[in-house]
Design a protein around this motif. Sequence first.
Motif, PDB file in Angstrom:
ATOM      1  N   GLU A  17      50.520  46.407  48.104  1.00 45.55           N
ATOM      2  CA  GLU A  17      51.287  45.393  48.891  1.00 45.55           C
ATOM      3  C   GLU A  17      50.131  44.526  50.016  1.00 45.55           C
ATOM      4  O   GLU A  17      49.324  45.406  50.869  1.00 45.55           O
ATOM      5  N   GLY A  18      49.579  43.522  49.820  1.00 41.94           N
ATOM      6  CA  GLY A  18      48.908  42.221  50.314  1.00 41.94           C
ATOM      7  C   GLY A  18      49.610  41.059  51.467  1.00 41.94           C
ATOM      8  O   GLY A  18      50.488  41.023  50.565  1.00 41.94           O
ATOM      9  N   PHE A  19      49.411  41.067  52.060  1.00 43.51           N
ATOM     10  CA  PHE A  19      50.304  39.585  52.493  1.00 43.51           C
ATOM     11  C   PHE A  19      49.245  38.413  53.085  1.00 43.51           C
ATOM     12  O   PHE A  19      48.514  38.377  52.779  1.00 43.51           O
ATOM     13  N   ARG A  20      49.717  37.373  52.140  1.00 48.52           N
ATOM     14  CA  ARG A  20      48.549  36.639  52.482  1.00 48.52           C
ATOM     15  C   ARG A  20      48.558  35.826  53.316  1.00 48.52           C
ATOM     16  O   ARG A  20      49.820  35.316  53.477  1.00 48.52           O
ATOM     17  N   ARG A  21      47.306  35.222  53.603  1.00 50.69           N
ATOM     18  CA  ARG A  21      47.711  34.463  54.995  1.00 50.69           C
ATOM     19  C   ARG A  21      46.506  33.228  54.719  1.00 50.69           C
ATOM     20  O   ARG A  21      47.508  32.384  54.514  1.00 50.69           O
ATOM     21  N   GLU A  22      45.349  33.288  55.240  1.00 48.68           N
ATOM     22  CA  GLU A  22      44.729  32.227  55.960  1.00 48.68           C
ATOM     23  C   GLU A  22      43.995  31.788  54.116  1.00 48.68           C
ATOM     24  O   GLU A  22      43.209  32.844  53.405  1.00 48.68           O
ATOM     25  N   GLU A  23      44.303  30.504  54.035  1.00 47.30           N
ATOM     26  CA  GLU A  23      43.207  30.414  52.326  1.00 47.30           C
ATOM     27  C   GLU A  23      41.996  30.236  52.875  1.00 47.30           C
ATOM     28  O   GLU A  23      42.050  29.234  53.506  1.00 47.30           O
ATOM     29  N   ILE A  24      40.915  30.415  51.886  1.00 52.40           N
ATOM     30  CA  ILE A  24      39.314  30.521  51.969  1.00 52.40           C
ATOM     31  C   ILE A  24      39.339  28.974  51.091  1.00 52.40           C
ATOM     32  O   ILE A  24      38.259  27.912  51.647  1.00 52.40           O
ATOM     33  N   TYR A  25      39.190  29.293  49.986  1.00 49.67           N
ATOM     34  CA  TYR A  25      39.065  28.437  48.977  1.00 49.67           C
ATOM     35  C   TYR A  25      40.127  28.128  48.132  1.00 49.67           C
ATOM     36  O   TYR A  25      40.866  29.436  47.834  1.00 49.67           O
ATOM     37  N   THR A  30      35.905  27.329  43.838  1.00 52.74           N
ATOM     38  CA  THR A  30      34.568  28.005  43.227  1.00 52.74           C
ATOM     39  C   THR A  30      34.922  28.859  41.907  1.00 52.74           C
ATOM     40  O   THR A  30      36.023  28.405  41.248  1.00 52.74           O
ATOM     41  N   PHE A  31      34.051  28.818  40.850  1.00 56.21           N
ATOM     42  CA  PHE A  31      34.087  29.346  39.656  1.00 56.21           C
ATOM     43  C   PHE A  31      33.266  30.628  39.173  1.00 56.21           C
ATOM     44  O   PHE A  31      32.245  31.095  39.804  1.00 56.21           O
ATOM     45  N   ASP A  32      33.684  31.934  38.826  1.00 54.54           N
ATOM     46  CA  ASP A  32      33.599  32.840  37.970  1.00 54.54           C
ATOM     47  C   ASP A  32      32.812  32.722  36.947  1.00 54.54           C
ATOM     48  O   ASP A  32      32.142  31.488  36.573  1.00 54.54           O
ATOM     49  N   LYS A  33      31.663  33.583  36.655  1.00 55.09           N
ATOM     50  CA  LYS A  33      30.549  33.295  35.324  1.00 55.09           C
ATOM     51  C   LYS A  33      30.980  32.840  34.397  1.00 55.09           C
ATOM     52  O   LYS A  33      30.271  32.389  33.345  1.00 55.09           O
ATOM     53  N   ASP A  34      32.732  33.143  34.268  1.00 61.01           N
ATOM     54  CA  ASP A  34      32.868  32.591  32.543  1.00 61.01           C
ATOM     55  C   ASP A  34      33.765  30.761  32.827  1.00 61.01           C
ATOM     56  O   ASP A  34      34.018  30.621  31.758  1.00 61.01           O
ATOM     57  N   GLY A  35      33.802  30.848  34.233  1.00 66.52           N
ATOM     58  CA  GLY A  35      33.994  29.820  34.578  1.00 66.52           C
ATOM     59  C   GLY A  35      35.559  28.751  35.038  1.00 66.52           C
ATOM     60  O   GLY A  35      35.735  28.066  35.003  1.00 66.52           O
ATOM     61  N   ILE A  36      35.987  30.325  35.346  1.00 69.02           N
ATOM     62  CA  ILE A  36      37.286  30.044  35.876  1.00 69.02           C
ATOM     63  C   ILE A  36      37.309  30.004  37.133  1.00 69.02           C
ATOM     64  O   ILE A  36      36.831  30.910  37.492  1.00 69.02           O
ATOM     65  N   SER A  37      38.359  29.249  37.615  1.00 71.55           N
ATOM     66  CA  SER A  37      38.169  29.165  39.546  1.00 71.55           C
ATOM     67  C   SER A  37      38.905  29.776  40.244  1.00 71.55           C
ATOM     68  O   SER A  37      40.152  30.396  39.091  1.00 71.55           O
ATOM     69  N   HIS A  38      38.889  30.919  40.702  1.00 70.03           N
ATOM     70  CA  HIS A  38      40.127  31.056  41.516  1.00 70.03           C
ATOM     71  C   HIS A  38      39.866  30.733  42.941  1.00 70.03           C
ATOM     72  O   HIS A  38      38.957  30.791  43.915  1.00 70.03           O
ATOM     73  N   ALA A  39      41.520  30.963  43.473  1.00 68.07           N
ATOM     74  CA  ALA A  39      41.932  30.345  44.579  1.00 68.07           C
ATOM     75  C   ALA A  39      41.272  31.700  45.269  1.00 68.07           C
ATOM     76  O   ALA A  39      41.286  33.133  44.917  1.00 68.07           O
ATOM     77  N   SER A  40      41.569  31.565  46.447  1.00 71.45           N
ATOM     78  CA  SER A  40      41.564  33.229  47.235  1.00 71.45           C
ATOM     79  C   SER A  40      41.718  32.965  48.736  1.00 71.45           C
ATOM     80  O   SER A  40      41.607  31.935  49.985  1.00 71.45           O
ATOM     81  N   ALA A  41      41.740  34.095  49.671  1.00 68.88           N
ATOM     82  CA  ALA A  41      42.461  34.277  51.021  1.00 68.88           C
ATOM     83  C   ALA A  41      42.413  35.279  51.834  1.00 68.88           C
ATOM     84  O   ALA A  41      41.952  36.347  50.852  1.00 68.88           O
ATOM     85  N   VAL A  42      42.252  34.844  53.453  1.00 68.49           N
ATOM     86  CA  VAL A  42      42.413  36.392  53.079  1.00 68.49           C
ATOM     87  C   VAL A  42      44.123  37.232  53.370  1.00 68.49           C
ATOM     88  O   VAL A  42      45.204  36.401  53.437  1.00 68.49           O
ATOM     89  N   TYR A  43      43.961  39.129  52.710  1.00 73.17           N
ATOM     90  CA  TYR A  43      45.132  39.323  52.746  1.00 73.17           C
ATOM     91  C   TYR A  43      44.953  39.870  54.026  1.00 73.17           C
ATOM     92  O   TYR A  43      44.150  41.201  53.769  1.00 73.17           O
ATOM     93  N   THR A  44      46.594  40.485  54.417  1.00 72.87           N
ATOM     94  CA  THR A  44      46.854  41.861  55.116  1.00 72.87           C
ATOM     95  C   THR A  44      47.423  42.223  55.165  1.00 72.87           C
ATOM     96  O   THR A  44      48.249  42.598  53.977  1.00 72.87           O
ATOM     97  N   GLY A  45      47.770  43.724  55.065  1.00 75.85           N
ATOM     98  CA  GLY A  45      48.728  44.617  55.500  1.00 75.85           C
ATOM     99  C   GLY A  45      48.488  45.829  55.909  1.00 75.85           C
ATOM    100  O   GLY A  45      47.072  46.115  55.610  1.00 75.85           O
ATOM    101  N   THR A  46      49.164  46.853  55.321  1.00 75.65           N
ATOM    102  CA  THR A  46      48.917  48.250  55.223  1.00 75.65           C
ATOM    103  C   THR A  46      48.253  49.144  54.761  1.00 75.65           C
ATOM    104  O   THR A  46      48.945  49.217  53.667  1.00 75.65           O
TER     105      THR A  46
END
Length: 105
Positions: A17-25, A30-46
Amino acid sequence: MKRYFAKPDAWFKEGTEGFRREEIYPAGWTFDKDGISHASAVYTGTYVVGSSEDDLKEEDPEFYQKYGGKSYDDFWYDRGYKKGDEVEMNEHCCDSEFNVLENKE
Protein backbone atom coordinates in the motif's frame (compact mmCIF):
# COMPACT_ATOMS: atom_id res chain seq x y z
CA MET A 1 -11.09 7.77 0.36
CA LYS A 2 -8.83 6.16 -2.24
CA ARG A 3 -6.33 3.44 -1.35
CA TYR A 4 -3.45 2.51 -3.65
CA PHE A 5 -1.97 -1.02 -3.86
CA ALA A 6 0.98 -2.01 -6.05
CA LYS A 7 0.19 -4.09 -9.13
CA PRO A 8 2.01 -7.41 -9.74
CA ASP A 9 4.47 -5.99 -12.27
CA ALA A 10 5.30 -2.81 -10.33
CA TRP A 11 8.64 -1.91 -8.76
CA PHE A 12 7.18 -2.73 -5.32
CA LYS A 13 5.87 -6.11 -4.15
CA GLU A 14 2.30 -6.76 -5.26
CA GLY A 15 -0.19 -5.46 -2.74
CA THR A 16 2.13 -2.94 -1.08
CA GLU A 17 0.00 0.00 0.00
CA GLY A 18 1.22 3.42 -1.00
CA PHE A 19 -0.20 6.77 0.00
CA ARG A 20 -0.46 9.25 -2.85
CA ARG A 21 0.97 12.53 -1.64
CA GLU A 22 2.24 15.24 -3.96
CA GLU A 23 1.21 15.09 -7.62
CA ILE A 24 4.23 15.54 -9.90
CA TYR A 25 2.74 15.25 -13.40
CA PRO A 26 -0.99 15.33 -14.12
CA ALA A 27 -2.44 13.07 -16.82
CA GLY A 28 -1.79 14.61 -20.23
CA TRP A 29 1.62 15.98 -19.26
CA THR A 30 3.86 13.02 -20.13
CA PHE A 31 3.38 10.06 -22.48
CA ASP A 32 4.88 6.56 -22.67
CA LYS A 33 6.20 4.87 -25.82
CA ASP A 34 2.65 3.76 -26.70
CA GLY A 35 1.31 7.30 -26.53
CA ILE A 36 -0.55 6.72 -23.25
CA SER A 37 -0.43 9.46 -20.65
CA HIS A 38 0.09 8.51 -17.01
CA ALA A 39 -0.23 10.82 -14.06
CA SER A 40 2.46 10.48 -11.41
CA ALA A 41 2.93 11.44 -7.80
CA VAL A 42 5.10 10.89 -4.77
CA TYR A 43 3.94 7.78 -2.92
CA THR A 44 4.88 7.13 0.70
CA GLY A 45 4.34 4.26 3.11
CA THR A 46 5.97 1.47 5.05
CA TYR A 47 7.64 -1.20 2.94
CA VAL A 48 8.76 -4.60 4.23
CA VAL A 49 11.95 -5.66 2.49
CA GLY A 50 11.55 -8.99 0.72
CA SER A 51 13.87 -11.33 -1.15
CA SER A 52 16.94 -10.13 -2.98
CA GLU A 53 17.34 -10.86 -6.67
CA ASP A 54 19.64 -13.79 -5.88
CA ASP A 55 17.22 -15.26 -3.31
CA LEU A 56 14.29 -14.86 -5.69
CA LYS A 57 16.02 -16.97 -8.35
CA GLU A 58 15.91 -19.90 -5.91
CA GLU A 59 12.65 -19.18 -4.03
CA ASP A 60 10.41 -18.50 -7.03
CA PRO A 61 12.14 -19.20 -10.35
CA GLU A 62 8.90 -18.81 -12.32
CA PHE A 63 8.32 -15.32 -10.93
CA TYR A 64 11.99 -14.43 -11.50
CA GLN A 65 11.81 -15.70 -15.08
CA LYS A 66 8.72 -13.57 -15.73
CA TYR A 67 9.81 -10.32 -14.03
CA GLY A 68 13.57 -10.85 -13.40
CA GLY A 69 16.17 -8.22 -12.72
CA LYS A 70 16.79 -5.92 -9.79
CA SER A 71 13.86 -4.96 -7.63
CA TYR A 72 12.93 -2.41 -4.97
CA ASP A 73 14.11 -5.00 -2.44
CA ASP A 74 17.60 -4.93 -3.97
CA PHE A 75 17.54 -1.12 -3.68
CA TRP A 76 17.25 -1.58 0.11
CA TYR A 77 19.71 -4.51 0.28
CA ASP A 78 22.29 -2.23 -1.36
CA ARG A 79 21.76 0.17 1.56
CA GLY A 80 22.40 -2.48 4.24
CA TYR A 81 18.85 -3.59 5.02
CA LYS A 82 17.77 -7.25 5.05
CA LYS A 83 14.65 -9.33 4.47
CA GLY A 84 11.92 -8.44 6.96
CA ASP A 85 13.18 -4.93 7.74
CA GLU A 86 10.57 -2.16 7.60
CA VAL A 87 11.62 0.93 5.68
CA GLU A 88 9.88 4.17 4.78
CA MET A 89 9.30 4.51 1.06
CA ASN A 90 9.09 7.94 -0.51
CA GLU A 91 9.06 7.39 -4.27
CA HIS A 92 7.99 9.15 -7.45
CA CYS A 93 5.74 6.63 -9.26
CA CYS A 94 3.26 6.49 -12.11
CA ASP A 95 -0.30 6.12 -10.91
CA SER A 96 -0.56 3.19 -13.34
CA GLU A 97 1.70 1.12 -11.03
CA PHE A 98 -1.14 0.93 -8.50
CA ASN A 99 -4.63 -0.54 -8.31
CA VAL A 100 -6.98 2.01 -6.79
CA LEU A 101 -9.71 1.03 -4.36
CA GLU A 102 -12.23 3.63 -3.37
CA ASN A 103 -13.87 3.35 0.05
CA LYS A 104 -17.17 5.11 0.51
CA GLU A 105 -16.83 7.09 3.70
